[in-house]
Write an enzyme that holds these catalytic residues in place. Structure first.
Site, PDB file in Angstrom:
ATOM      1  N   ASP A 134       0.866  -1.189   0.000  1.00 32.52           N
ATOM      2  CA  ASP A 134       0.000   0.000   0.000  1.00 32.52           C
ATOM      3  C   ASP A 134       0.899   1.235   0.000  1.00 32.52           C
ATOM      4  OD1 ASP A 134      -3.124   0.704   1.556  1.00 32.52           O
ATOM      5  OD2 ASP A 134      -1.705   2.178   0.792  1.00 32.52           O
ATOM      6  N   ASP A 172      -3.214   2.277  -5.781  1.00 35.25           N
ATOM      7  CA  ASP A 172      -2.059   2.298  -4.874  1.00 35.25           C
ATOM      8  C   ASP A 172      -1.929   1.055  -4.002  1.00 35.25           C
ATOM      9  OD1 ASP A 172      -3.776   2.691  -2.616  1.00 35.25           O
ATOM     10  OD2 ASP A 172      -2.185   3.865  -1.684  1.00 35.25           O
ATOM     11  N   GLU A 173      -2.678   0.029  -4.341  1.00 34.12           N
ATOM     12  CA  GLU A 173      -2.742  -1.109  -3.434  1.00 34.12           C
ATOM     13  C   GLU A 173      -2.828  -2.409  -4.215  1.00 34.12           C
ATOM     14  OE1 GLU A 173      -6.089  -2.357  -0.363  1.00 34.12           O
ATOM     15  OE2 GLU A 173      -5.980  -0.208  -0.696  1.00 34.12           O
TER      16      GLU A 173
HETATM   17  P1  TTP Z   1      -5.270   4.985   0.798  1.00 32.25           P
HETATM   18  O1  TTP Z   1      -4.243   3.917   0.621  1.00 32.25           O
HETATM   19  O2  TTP Z   1      -6.429   4.717   1.686  1.00 32.25           O
HETATM   20  O3  TTP Z   1      -4.610   6.330   1.325  1.00 32.25           O
HETATM   21  P2  TTP Z   1      -3.188   6.955   1.055  1.00 32.25           P
HETATM   22  O4  TTP Z   1      -2.374   6.105   0.139  1.00 32.25           O
HETATM   23  O5  TTP Z   1      -3.394   8.367   0.584  1.00 32.25           O
HETATM   24  O6  TTP Z   1      -2.554   7.025   2.481  1.00 32.25           O
HETATM   25  P3  TTP Z   1      -1.958   5.855   3.384  1.00 32.25           P
HETATM   26  O7  TTP Z   1      -0.527   6.219   3.610  1.00 32.25           O
HETATM   27  O8  TTP Z   1      -2.758   5.893   4.644  1.00 32.25           O
HETATM   28  O9  TTP Z   1      -2.119   4.581   2.609  1.00 32.25           O
HETATM   29  O10 TTP Z   1      -5.854   5.403  -0.605  1.00 32.25           O
HETATM   30  C1  TTP Z   1      -5.041   5.462  -1.770  1.00 32.25           C
HETATM   31  C2  TTP Z   1      -5.452   6.589  -2.668  1.00 32.25           C
HETATM   32  O11 TTP Z   1      -6.830   6.467  -3.017  1.00 32.25           O
HETATM   33  C3  TTP Z   1      -5.323   7.953  -2.004  1.00 32.25           C
HETATM   34  O12 TTP Z   1      -4.037   8.541  -2.201  1.00 32.25           O
HETATM   35  C4  TTP Z   1      -6.440   8.747  -2.602  1.00 32.25           C
HETATM   36  C5  TTP Z   1      -7.472   7.733  -3.041  1.00 32.25           C
HETATM   37  N1  TTP Z   1      -8.648   7.763  -2.151  1.00 32.25           N
HETATM   38  C6  TTP Z   1      -9.762   8.485  -2.533  1.00 32.25           C
HETATM   39  O13 TTP Z   1      -9.781   9.081  -3.599  1.00 32.25           O
HETATM   40  N2  TTP Z   1     -10.848   8.515  -1.680  1.00 32.25           N
HETATM   41  C7  TTP Z   1     -10.850   7.871  -0.464  1.00 32.25           C
HETATM   42  O14 TTP Z   1     -11.839   7.942   0.288  1.00 32.25           O
HETATM   43  C8  TTP Z   1      -9.673   7.118  -0.081  1.00 32.25           C
HETATM   44  C9  TTP Z   1      -9.632   6.395   1.242  1.00 32.25           C
HETATM   45  C10 TTP Z   1      -8.627   7.105  -0.957  1.00 32.25           C
HETATM   46 MG    MG Z   2      -2.106   4.085   0.490  1.00 36.34          MG
END
Ligand code: TTP
Ligand code: MG
Length: 377
Positions: free
Chosen positions: A20, A118-119
Site C-alpha cells: 500500500d 495504490d494497493e
Molecule cells: P489509501 O491507501 O487509503 O490512502 P493513502 O495512500 O493516501 O494514504 P496511506 O498512507 O494511509 O495509505 O488510498 C489510496 C489513494 O486512493 C489515495 O491517495 C487517494 C485515493 N482515495 C480516494 O480518492 N478517496 C478515499 O476515500 C480514499 C480512502 C482514498
Molecule cells: Mg495508500
C-alpha cells in the site's frame, strides 16, 4: 465444560504480500513539486474555487496532523488548516505512476491482484527471484519501488490476504510488518474491531452493542451467534479472527475491451429510438473508459433484431477516442451501414477495443527541471 468449538483448517502454505503506497496521490505531488514537501498538502480543489463543494481524496501526513483525512469535505479541511496547500488531483498521472509500480511487481511475480491504484496483493509463494523468504521479497520490492518512482510504500507479509492487508496498515509509512502463523491470533486479538475488513461504519455500533470492541471479544463469540447477528459476514469474521482466510490472489488480466450493451424489453422500431439508445450507450462507455483511464482506436457496434439475427461491425480510427460524442458519432455511422430495422431492434451494444491506458496530460515538468531550463536559456 470443555470448549467444543469445531476445529478449523488453517492453510498456512502461501506467502502473500500486500503493498500500500504511503499517502499516494499526495506523495506523487510532493515528488513532482519539492516546494510542497514538509507542509500540509490536501488533494482536492480549493473550496474557494468550488464554492465550498468538493471532497478530500487524500492528504499528506503533515495535513493529517490537523485531523484532515480522505472523504472529508474540502471546506472542513480548509477550516481545520487554512494555510494548507490544495492541489486538484490528476488521476491520469497517478494511473501512470501506478503502472510503473506494477512493472516493479512483475519482476517478482505475475500473481498480482490490484485493489486500487495504490494497493495490490502479491502471491510470492513461487516467485521469479527464487527467494525462499517472502519478507526478503517484500523488502526488495519496497527498495525497488523507491528506486524506480521515488515513492515509499508499506508492506504486509503473511500467509493470507486478510492478514497481509492488516499488516501493511500496521506501521505506516514505510513499514514492513510480518504476521507469522504462530502470531496471527495474538495479532488479531489486539486489533480494534473497526480494523476488520468488512466491518463498516454501520456494523461497528452493532458490534459494540454486543460487547465486541476488539479481536479478542470477537474471538469469544460463538459461531452460531455471529451468523445469526451478521449472516455471511459473521461466518467469515469467525474464521478471520482465527487467522483463517483462503481467498486466492486473483491476478489482473489486461482488459482487451470496454463496452456496454442493452437488451430492450420493447423492440426499437424508429431511427430516433436507435439514435437515442446509441447516445445513452456511448455515455456509459465513456464513463467506463474514464474509470479505467483507457482509450481505444476501434469502435464495435453490435445489433440484434427481433428474429435474433445479430450483426457485429467494427471501425478502426487513426486516433484514440474516449469521449461520448466521438463514440456516438462513429457508432451512428456504423449503424447507418446496417439495415436491420425492419423487424425491430432487440439489442444494441457499443464496445471500444484496441485499448491503451491514457498517458497523463498536461505534462508538468518538475520544478527543478524548470529552474535548470531557465539557467540554460
Ligand atoms: P489509501 O491507501 O487509503 O490512502 P493513502 O495512500 O493516501 O494514504 P496511506 O498512507 O494511509 O495509505 O488510498 C489510496 C489513494 O486512493 C489515495 O491517495 C487517494 C485515493 N482515495 C480516494 O480518492 N478517496 C478515499 O476515500 C480514499 C480512502 C482514498
Ligand atoms: Mg495508500
Amino acid at each position: 465444560m470443555a470448549d467444543l468449538k469445531f476445529p478449523l483448517k488453517k492453510d498456512t502454505s502461501r506467502k502473500i504480500i500486500h503493498i500500500d503506497m504511503d499517502a499516494f496521490y499526495a506523495s506523487v505531488e510532493e515528488r513532482d513539486n519539492p516546494l510542497l514537501v514538509g507542509k500540509p498538502l490536501v488533494i482536492a480543489r480549493h473550496p474557494h474555487d468550488t464554492g465550498g463543494r468538493g471532497v478530500v481524496t487524500t492528504a499528506n501526513y503533515e495535513a493529517r496532523k490537523y485531523g484532515i483525512h480522505s472523504a472529508m469535505s474540502a471546506q472542513k479541511a480548509y477550516e481545520l488548516c487554512p494555510h494548507a496547500t490544495f492541489v486538484p488531483g490528476n488521476m491520469a498521472h497517478y494511473a501512470e505512476v501506478s503502472q510503473q509500480i506494477h512493472k516493479v511487481f512483475k519482476k517478482y511475480t505475475d500473481m498480482i491482484e490490484p485493489v486500487s491504484l495504490d494497493e495490490a496483493y502479491l502471491d510470492v509463494t513461487q516467485n521469479k527471484i527464487q527467494a525462499k523468504s517472502a519478507i526478503r521479497v517484500a523488502r526488495m520490492i519496497q527498495l525497488d519501488i523507491w528506486e524506480t518512482v521515488h515513492l515509499t510504500c508499506s508492506a504486509g507479509v503473511s500467509y493470507n490476504k486478510f492478514l497481509a492487508k492488516l499488516a501493511s496498515d500496521y506501521e505506516k509509512p514505510k513499514g514492513l510488518t510480518v504476521v507469522l502463523p504462530e502470531n496471527a491470533e495474538e495479532f488479531l486479538k489486539k486489533l480494534p474491531i473497526e480494523k476488520f475488513h468488512g466491518v463498516g461504519k454501520k456494523t461497528v455500533p452493532r458490534m459494540h452493542e454486543l460487547g465486541i470492541f476488539t479481536g479478542a471479544d470477537l474471538y469469544d463469540m460463538k459461531e452460531m451467534d455471529l451468523i445469526r447477528e451478521f449472516g455471511k459476514m459473521g461466518y467469515s469474521l469467525y474464521r478471520k479472527v482465527r487467522g483463517v482466510h483462503d481467498a486466492p490472489v486473483v491476478p489482473y488480466r489486461e482488459r482487451k475491451s470496454i463496452g456496454r450493451e442493452h437488451t430492450f424489453g420493447k423492440v426499437l422500431t424508429t431511427e430516433e429510438e436507435v439514435t437515442r439508445e446509441l447516445r445513452e450507450l456511448s455515455f456509459k462507455v465513456e464513463k467506463s473508459l474514464d474509470k479505467h483511464q483507457m482509450h481505444g482506436k476501434t469502435v464495435v457496434l453490435k445489433v440484434r433484431d427481433s428474429a435474433y439475427e445479430t450483426v457485429t461491425k467494427r471501425k478502426t480510427l487513426p486516433d484514440f477516442i474516449s469521449k461520448q460524442e466521438t463514440i456516438f458519432f462513429h457508432a451512428q455511422a456504423i449503424w447507418e451501414d446496417i439495415t436491420l430495422l425492419d423487424k425491430g431492434i432487440r439489442l444494441l451494444g457499443i464496445t471500444i477495443t484496441n485499448l491503451e491506458p491514457k498517458t497523463f496530460e498536461p505534462i508538468k515538468l518538475p520544478l527543478w527541471e524548470t529552474d535548470e531550463a531557465e539557467g540554460i536559456f
